[in-house]
Every structure is written in C-alpha cells, then in structure tokens.
Design a protein around this motif. Structure first.
Motif, mmCIF file in Angstrom:
data_model
loop_
_atom_site.group_PDB
_atom_site.id
_atom_site.type_symbol
_atom_site.label_atom_id
_atom_site.label_comp_id
_atom_site.label_asym_id
_atom_site.label_seq_id
_atom_site.Cartn_x
_atom_site.Cartn_y
_atom_site.Cartn_z
ATOM 1 N N GLY A 110 0.726 -1.233 -0.060
ATOM 2 C CA GLY A 110 -0.072 0.022 0.101
ATOM 3 C C GLY A 110 0.942 1.252 0.115
ATOM 4 O O GLY A 110 0.454 2.169 -0.645
ATOM 5 N N LEU A 111 1.931 1.246 0.727
ATOM 6 C CA LEU A 111 2.797 2.440 0.610
ATOM 7 C C LEU A 111 3.380 2.441 -0.510
ATOM 8 O O LEU A 111 3.513 3.729 -0.946
ATOM 9 N N LEU A 112 3.836 1.478 -1.159
ATOM 10 C CA LEU A 112 4.565 1.691 -2.531
ATOM 11 C C LEU A 112 3.467 2.199 -3.518
ATOM 12 O O LEU A 112 3.830 2.934 -4.444
ATOM 13 N N ALA A 113 2.343 1.724 -3.572
ATOM 14 C CA ALA A 113 1.287 2.213 -4.341
ATOM 15 C C ALA A 113 0.922 3.571 -4.228
ATOM 16 O O ALA A 113 0.738 4.372 -5.316
ATOM 17 N N THR A 156 2.047 6.426 -7.062
ATOM 18 C CA THR A 156 0.854 7.281 -7.523
ATOM 19 C C THR A 156 0.954 8.746 -7.312
ATOM 20 O O THR A 156 0.738 9.647 -8.317
ATOM 21 N N LEU A 157 1.579 9.160 -6.257
ATOM 22 C CA LEU A 157 1.836 10.404 -5.964
ATOM 23 C C LEU A 157 3.195 11.045 -6.617
ATOM 24 O O LEU A 157 3.331 12.214 -7.319
ATOM 25 N N ALA A 158 4.113 10.096 -7.047
ATOM 26 C CA ALA A 158 5.248 10.710 -7.746
ATOM 27 C C ALA A 158 5.180 10.571 -9.325
ATOM 28 O O ALA A 158 6.032 11.057 -10.190
#
Length: 92
Positions: free
Chosen positions: A74-77, A81-83
């Motif tokens: 989830g943190l990676l997603a 997504t933000l970057a």
C-alpha cells in the motif's frame, strides 16, 4: 479471424512470458505491432495494459497464498501514484 488468432497467440505468449519472468510487454510488442499500425499510441499502451493485467493475476495468486505484505504494498502504491506526475512532467 486474424484478430481472434492474434488474441489467442497473445494470451499464450502472455502466460508463457509471465511464467518465465520476463514480463509481458517485452514479447507482446512485436506481436501487437502486426495488427496495430501505430507503435507509440496503440502498441505500447496495450502492452503496458497487459503488464498490469498479468501483475494483477500474480497479485491474486500471491494474496491467496498469504505472501503479500499489504502495508508495504500500500505504501509503495501511494508513493508511486503521487510521484508519477512528477516523472511525466520531467519527461516533457
């Protein structure tokens, strides 16, 4: 008829390349370029969509086996997504 044969060939190629770990986009580009005329606006987006589809299938299998670290995933997603707009803007 040709599109049906292309679909079957692409399905089998996707399964095979996914099983051996090279990803779908790499071998799918030459096959898709036989049926789709534009490499940049048609072939590459379709091959990337196939990559996402096979990744989703792999995720389902690994999740059923309990091998997914959901917190890190989830943190990676969220971070990617933000970057991703930053990368798109940097590319021009």
């Amino acid at each position: 008829m040709i599109l049906a044969m292309l679909f079957v060939a692409l399905f089998l190629l996707s399964m095979l390349s996914g099983m051996i770990g090279i990803g779908v986009a790499f071998p799918a580009v030459p096959l898709l370029s036989l049926a789709l005329p534009d490499l940049v606006t048609q072939v590459h987006p379709h091959s990337l969509a196939l990559n996402g589809l096979t990744a989703l299938c792999a995720l389902i299998g690994f999740a059923w086996a309990g091998l997914v670290d959901w917190r890190r995933a989830g943190l990676l997603a969220v971070m990617t997504t933000l970057a991703s707009p930053v990368g798109a803007l940097a590319a021009g």
